[in-house]
Write an enzyme that holds these catalytic residues in place. Sequence first.
Site, PDB file in Angstrom:
ATOM      1  N   ASP A 102      33.671  47.264  46.265  1.00  0.00           N
ATOM      2  CA  ASP A 102      35.024  47.371  46.801  1.00  0.00           C
ATOM      3  C   ASP A 102      35.657  48.618  46.198  1.00  0.00           C
ATOM      4  OD1 ASP A 102      35.595  46.762  44.211  1.00  0.00           O
ATOM      5  OD2 ASP A 102      37.198  45.356  44.689  1.00  0.00           O
ATOM      6  N   LYS A 120      31.317  44.681  52.404  1.00  0.00           N
ATOM      7  CA  LYS A 120      31.884  44.185  51.153  1.00  0.00           C
ATOM      8  C   LYS A 120      31.970  42.655  51.173  1.00  0.00           C
ATOM      9  CE  LYS A 120      35.966  43.253  50.019  1.00  0.00           C
ATOM     10  NZ  LYS A 120      37.417  43.167  49.814  1.00  0.00           N
TER      11      LYS A 120
END
Length: 212
Positions: A137, A118
Amino acid sequence: MHRLEAAMRSMAEPAVEKIAEEEHSDPFKVLVATMLSAQTRDPVTFEASNRLFARAGTPREMVRLRVSTIETLIYPVSFYRHKAQHVRQTCRLLLDRYGGRVPTTMPELLTLPGVGRKTANLVLIVALGSEDNICVDTHVHRISNRLGWVETRTPEETEQALYQVAARRWWPQINLYLVTWGQNVCKPVYPTCGRCAIAALCPRIGVAKVGT
Ligand code: SF4
C-alpha cells in the site's frame, strides 16, 4: 525486520489485522474491511466495518441491504458511495460465481468490483494464510523507497521489486510491519527519524524534513 518487530510491539495493530483477529480471519470480513480501508484512517475503517458487519456478516445478508443503507452504515469512510456499490456488487458476484465464498486465487479476486492487487494480496495473506504474496500500500511503497530497498514510482512497481529483493520468509509480514511503522513513525510528512528504531540502517532517501 527484527528491529521493527520488537519496536512495534507496543503499537496498535492496523484496522484490517485487528478485524481479522476478532473475526477469526473470516475471509469475507477481511475482504470487505480491506475494501473500506482504502484512503481511510484506521479508526474510521474499524468502526465502519463493525457497524456494517453488525447488520450483514455474510454475502447473502449484504445483498439484502440497499446500497443507500450500506452507504449510511459505512459513512464517513472515503468514497463511501463507490465503496457501498462495490461491496454490494462484490457480494452478488460471490454468491453467483463462488458459492458465497471468497475465492482463493489472485486472478479470481481481481474479478471482484473494487478489488485491486493491494486488497487481493491482503486477503490472501491475512485471511487465507498465503506466504507467497507481498501486499503493498502507500506506506509500504513510501518506506521501502526511503530505506533504499527499492527504487520505484508506483506501489505496483514496488510489489514486483520487493519480490526480487526481500527475503521470502518476511513476505507476509512486510505489510503489517511497514504499515504500523508508517502510521506511527515513518509518516508521509515529517517522519520522526530521531525516534526510529531502524534509523541506523536507513539512508532516508527522499526525506527532506523530519519531525520531532
Ligand atoms: S529513519 Fe526516518 S525515513 Fe528511515 S525508516 Fe525511520 S522514520 Fe522512516
